[in-house]
Write a protein that holds these residues in place. Structure first.
Motif, PDB file in Angstrom:
ATOM      1  N   ALA A   5       0.831  -1.208   0.000  1.00 49.01           N
ATOM      2  CA  ALA A   5       0.000   0.000   0.000  1.00 49.01           C
ATOM      3  C   ALA A   5       0.863   1.254   0.000  1.00 49.01           C
ATOM      4  O   ALA A   5       0.574   2.231  -0.705  1.00 49.01           O
ATOM      5  N   GLU A   6       1.934   1.231   0.783  1.00 48.82           N
ATOM      6  CA  GLU A   6       2.842   2.377   0.828  1.00 48.82           C
ATOM      7  C   GLU A   6       3.472   2.629  -0.539  1.00 48.82           C
ATOM      8  O   GLU A   6       3.537   3.768  -1.012  1.00 48.82           O
ATOM      9  N   TYR A   7       3.912   1.555  -1.188  1.00 46.24           N
ATOM     10  CA  TYR A   7       4.592   1.694  -2.476  1.00 46.24           C
ATOM     11  C   TYR A   7       3.644   2.219  -3.560  1.00 46.24           C
ATOM     12  O   TYR A   7       3.977   3.154  -4.296  1.00 46.24           O
ATOM     13  N   VAL A   8       2.438   1.621  -3.638  1.00 48.57           N
ATOM     14  CA  VAL A   8       1.492   2.027  -4.679  1.00 48.57           C
ATOM     15  C   VAL A   8       1.034   3.465  -4.452  1.00 48.57           C
ATOM     16  O   VAL A   8       0.881   4.237  -5.400  1.00 48.57           O
ATOM     17  N   THR A   9       0.827   3.847  -3.198  1.00 52.24           N
ATOM     18  CA  THR A   9       0.417   5.218  -2.903  1.00 52.24           C
ATOM     19  C   THR A   9       1.509   6.206  -3.283  1.00 52.24           C
ATOM     20  O   THR A   9       1.235   7.295  -3.803  1.00 52.24           O
ATOM     21  N   TYR A  10       2.753   5.838  -3.027  1.00 54.26           N
ATOM     22  CA  TYR A  10       3.872   6.712  -3.382  1.00 54.26           C
ATOM     23  C   TYR A  10       3.957   6.899  -4.898  1.00 54.26           C
ATOM     24  O   TYR A  10       4.273   7.988  -5.385  1.00 54.26           O
ATOM     25  N   LYS A  11       3.648   5.844  -5.652  1.00 58.95           N
ATOM     26  CA  LYS A  11       3.737   5.917  -7.108  1.00 58.95           C
ATOM     27  C   LYS A  11       2.515   6.579  -7.737  1.00 58.95           C
ATOM     28  O   LYS A  11       2.587   7.046  -8.878  1.00 58.95           O
ATOM     29  N   SER A  12       1.384   6.606  -7.033  1.00 63.99           N
ATOM     30  CA  SER A  12       0.171   7.194  -7.607  1.00 63.99           C
ATOM     31  C   SER A  12      -0.434   8.172  -6.604  1.00 63.99           C
ATOM     32  O   SER A  12       0.128   9.231  -6.356  1.00 63.99           O
ATOM     33  N   ASP A  13      -1.574   7.838  -6.017  1.00 65.77           N
ATOM     34  CA  ASP A  13      -2.193   8.627  -4.957  1.00 65.77           C
ATOM     35  C   ASP A  13      -3.135   7.709  -4.190  1.00 65.77           C
ATOM     36  O   ASP A  13      -3.418   6.590  -4.630  1.00 65.77           O
ATOM     37  N   PRO A  14      -3.632   8.127  -3.025  1.00 63.52           N
ATOM     38  CA  PRO A  14      -4.465   7.224  -2.214  1.00 63.52           C
ATOM     39  C   PRO A  14      -5.723   6.729  -2.917  1.00 63.52           C
ATOM     40  O   PRO A  14      -6.135   5.584  -2.709  1.00 63.52           O
ATOM     41  N   PHE A  15      -6.367   7.567  -3.743  1.00 67.59           N
ATOM     42  CA  PHE A  15      -7.575   7.120  -4.431  1.00 67.59           C
ATOM     43  C   PHE A  15      -7.261   5.990  -5.408  1.00 67.59           C
ATOM     44  O   PHE A  15      -7.946   4.966  -5.440  1.00 67.59           O
ATOM     45  N   CYS A  72      -6.482  -1.707  -5.037  1.00 70.78           N
ATOM     46  CA  CYS A  72      -6.632  -2.679  -3.953  1.00 70.78           C
ATOM     47  C   CYS A  72      -7.921  -3.481  -4.116  1.00 70.78           C
ATOM     48  O   CYS A  72      -7.917  -4.716  -4.003  1.00 70.78           O
ATOM     49  N   TYR A  73      -9.027  -2.799  -4.406  1.00 67.85           N
ATOM     50  CA  TYR A  73     -10.306  -3.505  -4.519  1.00 67.85           C
ATOM     51  C   TYR A  73     -10.394  -4.315  -5.808  1.00 67.85           C
ATOM     52  O   TYR A  73     -11.037  -5.373  -5.833  1.00 67.85           O
ATOM     53  N   LEU A  74      -9.755  -3.853  -6.875  1.00 67.79           N
ATOM     54  CA  LEU A  74      -9.670  -4.675  -8.082  1.00 67.79           C
ATOM     55  C   LEU A  74      -8.868  -5.945  -7.807  1.00 67.79           C
ATOM     56  O   LEU A  74      -9.200  -7.033  -8.302  1.00 67.79           O
ATOM     57  N   TYR A  75      -7.821  -5.808  -7.006  1.00 67.34           N
ATOM     58  CA  TYR A  75      -7.032  -6.967  -6.593  1.00 67.34           C
ATOM     59  C   TYR A  75      -7.886  -7.926  -5.761  1.00 67.34           C
ATOM     60  O   TYR A  75      -7.845  -9.147  -5.950  1.00 67.34           O
ATOM     61  N   PHE A  76      -8.675  -7.378  -4.833  1.00 69.87           N
ATOM     62  CA  PHE A  76      -9.595  -8.187  -4.031  1.00 69.87           C
ATOM     63  C   PHE A  76     -10.542  -8.983  -4.937  1.00 69.87           C
ATOM     64  O   PHE A  76     -10.781 -10.180  -4.733  1.00 69.87           O
ATOM     65  N   ILE A  77     -11.106  -8.300  -5.937  1.00 69.92           N
ATOM     66  CA  ILE A  77     -12.055  -8.938  -6.852  1.00 69.92           C
ATOM     67  C   ILE A  77     -11.397 -10.095  -7.595  1.00 69.92           C
ATOM     68  O   ILE A  77     -11.979 -11.185  -7.733  1.00 69.92           O
ATOM     69  N   SER A  78     -10.173  -9.890  -8.072  1.00 75.06           N
ATOM     70  CA  SER A  78      -9.486 -10.946  -8.825  1.00 75.06           C
ATOM     71  C   SER A  78      -9.188 -12.154  -7.943  1.00 75.06           C
ATOM     72  O   SER A  78      -9.318 -13.303  -8.386  1.00 75.06           O
ATOM     73  N   VAL A  79      -8.805 -11.920  -6.678  1.00 78.83           N
ATOM     74  CA  VAL A  79      -8.529 -13.037  -5.766  1.00 78.83           C
ATOM     75  C   VAL A  79      -9.807 -13.819  -5.480  1.00 78.83           C
ATOM     76  O   VAL A  79      -9.817 -15.063  -5.490  1.00 78.83           O
ATOM     77  N   ASN A  80     -10.911 -13.108  -5.239  1.00 78.74           N
ATOM     78  CA  ASN A  80     -12.175 -13.795  -4.957  1.00 78.74           C
ATOM     79  C   ASN A  80     -12.661 -14.599  -6.157  1.00 78.74           C
ATOM     80  O   ASN A  80     -13.155 -15.728  -6.005  1.00 78.74           O
ATOM     81  N   PHE A  81     -12.547 -14.030  -7.352  1.00 81.14           N
ATOM     82  CA  PHE A  81     -12.951 -14.765  -8.550  1.00 81.14           C
ATOM     83  C   PHE A  81     -12.081 -16.011  -8.741  1.00 81.14           C
ATOM     84  O   PHE A  81     -12.575 -17.071  -9.148  1.00 81.14           O
ATOM     85  N   VAL A  88     -17.308  -3.662  -6.379  1.00 79.39           N
ATOM     86  CA  VAL A  88     -17.543  -2.895  -7.611  1.00 79.39           C
ATOM     87  C   VAL A  88     -18.301  -1.609  -7.301  1.00 79.39           C
ATOM     88  O   VAL A  88     -17.954  -0.524  -7.799  1.00 79.39           O
ATOM     89  N   ILE A  89     -19.335  -1.702  -6.468  1.00 82.58           N
ATOM     90  CA  ILE A  89     -20.097  -0.504  -6.089  1.00 82.58           C
ATOM     91  C   ILE A  89     -19.198   0.474  -5.337  1.00 82.58           C
ATOM     92  O   ILE A  89     -19.242   1.691  -5.567  1.00 82.58           O
ATOM     93  N   GLY A  90     -18.361  -0.050  -4.434  1.00 79.37           N
ATOM     94  CA  GLY A  90     -17.442   0.813  -3.694  1.00 79.37           C
ATOM     95  C   GLY A  90     -16.473   1.540  -4.608  1.00 79.37           C
ATOM     96  O   GLY A  90     -16.170   2.725  -4.405  1.00 79.37           O
ATOM     97  N   ILE A  91     -15.963   0.857  -5.633  1.00 79.95           N
ATOM     98  CA  ILE A  91     -15.056   1.493  -6.591  1.00 79.95           C
ATOM     99  C   ILE A  91     -15.769   2.625  -7.332  1.00 79.95           C
ATOM    100  O   ILE A  91     -15.193   3.701  -7.561  1.00 79.95           O
ATOM    101  N   CYS A  92     -17.017   2.404  -7.700  1.00 75.67           N
ATOM    102  CA  CYS A  92     -17.781   3.451  -8.399  1.00 75.67           C
ATOM    103  C   CYS A  92     -17.897   4.710  -7.542  1.00 75.67           C
ATOM    104  O   CYS A  92     -17.786   5.839  -8.054  1.00 75.67           O
ATOM    105  N   PHE A  93     -18.094   4.549  -6.254  1.00 76.86           N
ATOM    106  CA  PHE A  93     -18.191   5.715  -5.375  1.00 76.86           C
ATOM    107  C   PHE A  93     -16.845   6.428  -5.245  1.00 76.86           C
ATOM    108  O   PHE A  93     -16.798   7.660  -5.141  1.00 76.86           O
TER     109      PHE A  93
END
Length: 512
Positions: free
Chosen positions: A344-354, A360-369, A459-464
């Motif tokens: 999380a620290e690395y990705v935030t440093y390279k992009s931004d918190p949003f 992170c949630y796209l990663y969650f979705i791929s693991v669950n699928f 998915v709904i959370g990402i849309c928000f």
């Protein structure tokens, strides 16, 4: 759970260059910096009390997971579902006409619904009465009592234990509400408060880790079944929680006065809901960005919390995993949550918190699928440990991101009110994924589809999150809101002073 709302690896002030004690990025790794974050001998007794209480809560939280497979097994045996053919299993029902595989999710639905309804009332009791300590000690005692009674888990007592699980789950949330104010009162110095937050977060994971190690180190050599493993875990939980809760609340955590008085024209039962309603109206009219963030937190936290309950049912019924195997998988997830924080620290440093949250949630979705559609049955259960590894990374990535975002986008002169709303949003729809899963399960949908249904909430959370806009723009809006609100307060104070012909020599200026 989520939930655990004080798992902060940083505060909004611990940005690089502004924190001499905890250097690093805006998140930092709890594992790497744990030696700097531990409590010290000169820390106040309240800090030690909260740390020990959090250790006990980590143990209790882990015990919920370890008793789940035993409840499913006991419900199956009580209805005779364990001795029938696979073709007849889908038609097997327990008392009430529900499937045994719906037991854990129904417990989660009932406990989550009651907790959500009662949280404003309980929060009002914390704010408007001097009974915080009494409620903390009482909820701790109820947790210990429930865990002690759950030792009797068996096919003939599973329904009683299920009711105890509902009571203890609700009590766990209320106990968290009594402990959190002590955390926020520990220090006014940002670097010190950051160290306390990290130390307390570590104690929660340490409690879960210790219960896993102690339970599995006894259960595996004895080759116990699911019920035996559950009994061992509840015995250890009862003894350790009684000592930890008893010591922290009897000797370290003091009584506290009421924060404020009940507003005129209302009562204790109403004022919590009135305050919540007022906050929602302000979010709708003045703080739309925060509104979208809170909605994203509600759906994403609901999805993440649902994984513990739905995932246990999936592993037990679909993959045929035992309680020891499920406990070992969650043990792996605890360990890999620390690398997730570093990611999380690395990705935030390279992009931004949003952007980091979305990834992170796209990663969650791929693991669950992957778990739902590539693990076909008991022959693939060894691969589930890989899923547990990736689940741990996802959880370690998710929690610090939510904490970082809320601490950087809320107007600082409204922090107390907005943090209360943040805690409420973690619980408000946590019952919805288990309810959705139960509906799918009862109409005959395969359990792997039920696990995949959790992704709908992500998915709904990402849309928000996407509705919030760019992170830098949101920060500018936050600073503008803080400045405007402070200016209004200055003008109000100045007008009052003019009326009294008592002009101030200096004016308060906003800090940005």
């Amino acid at each position: 759970s989520n939930n655990n709302n004080i798992n902060n690896c940083s505060s909004s002030s611990s940005i690089k260059g502004h924190d001499d004690e905890l250097d690093g990025g805006p998140l930092g790794s709890c594992l790497v910096r744990s030696m700097k974050c531990m409590l010290r001998v000169d820390d106040p007794m309240e800090a030690r009390g909260v740390w020990i209480d959090q250790l006990g809560r980590g143990i209790v939280y882990k015990s919920f997971m370890l008793i789940g497979p035993a409840l499913l097994d006991s419900a199956n045996k009580s209805a005779g579902c364990d001795v029938i053919s696979d073709e007849e299993y889908d038609d097997c029902r327990i008392s009430g006409g529900i499937k045994p595989s719906s037991v854990l999710t129904i417990i989660a639905v009932i406990a989550g619904t009651i907790s959500t309804i009662c949280m404003p009332i309980f929060g009002a009791m914390m704010d408007y009465t001097p009974h915080r300590w009494k409620m903390g000690a009482l909820t701790a005692a109820i947790l210990v009592l429930c865990k002690g009674l759950e030792i009797m888990i068996s096919p003939s007592t599973w329904l009683i234990v299920a009711i105890l699980q509902v009571i203890s789950s609700i009590t766990f949330v209320f106990h968290m509400c009594t402990a959190l104010p002590y955390v926020y009162e520990l220090s006014k110095v940002p670097s010190q408060q950051t160290r306390y937050n990290v130390s307390i977060a570590i104690s929660f994971f340490l409690g879960a880790f210790l219960l896993s190690v102690c339970t599995l180190s006894i259960a595996i050599p004895l080759n116990t079944d699911n019920v035996g493993t559950a009994r061992i875990s509840q015995i250890i939980t009862t003894i350790s929680a009684a000592f930890l809760f008893g010591y922290s609340w009897a000797y370290l955590l003091p009584h506290r006065p009421a924060y404020s008085q009940v507003p005129p024209g209302t009562n204790l039962l109403k004022c919590g809901f009135l305050k919540l309603s007022d906050t929602c109206r302000r979010l709708q009219s003045d703080l739309s960005t925060l509104k979208w963030f809170y909605l994203s937190v509600a759906f994403n936290a609901a999805g993440a919390n649902g994984i513990a309950t739905i995932g246990t049912t999936f592993m037990h019924d679909h993959l045929g995993m035992t309680g020891n195997e499920i406990g070992g998988l969650f043990f792996i997830a605890i360990l890999t949550s620390f690398p997730g924080t570093k990611l999380a620290e690395y990705v935030t440093y390279k992009s931004d918190p949003f952007m980091s949250s979305i990834l992170c949630y796209l990663y969650f979705i791929s693991v669950n699928f992957s778990a739902a559609f590539f693990l076909r049955g008991p022959e693939d259960k060894s691969s589930m440990y890989i899923i547990g590894f990736f689940w741990g990374i996802a959880f370690g990535w998710m929690e610090p991101m939510n904490d970082l975002i809320i601490m950087t986008i809320i107007p600082h002169n409204q922090a107390s009110e907005m943090m209360g709303m943040f805690i409420f949003c973690h619980q408000v729809i946590c019952w919805l994924p288990p309810l959705f899963f139960t509906f799918l399960n009862e109409i005959g949908t395969p359990i792997n589809i039920g696990l995949a249904s959790v992704n709908v909430f992500f998915v709904i959370g990402i849309c928000f999150i996407l509705k919030m806009g760019a992170y830098n723009d949101v920060i500018e809006i936050t600073l503008s809101s803080t400045y405007q609100r402070t200016e209004e307060q200055n003008h109000k104070q100045l007008n009052q002073d003019n009326d009294n012909e008592n002009y101030p020599t200096t004016q308060i200026t906003p800090i940005t």
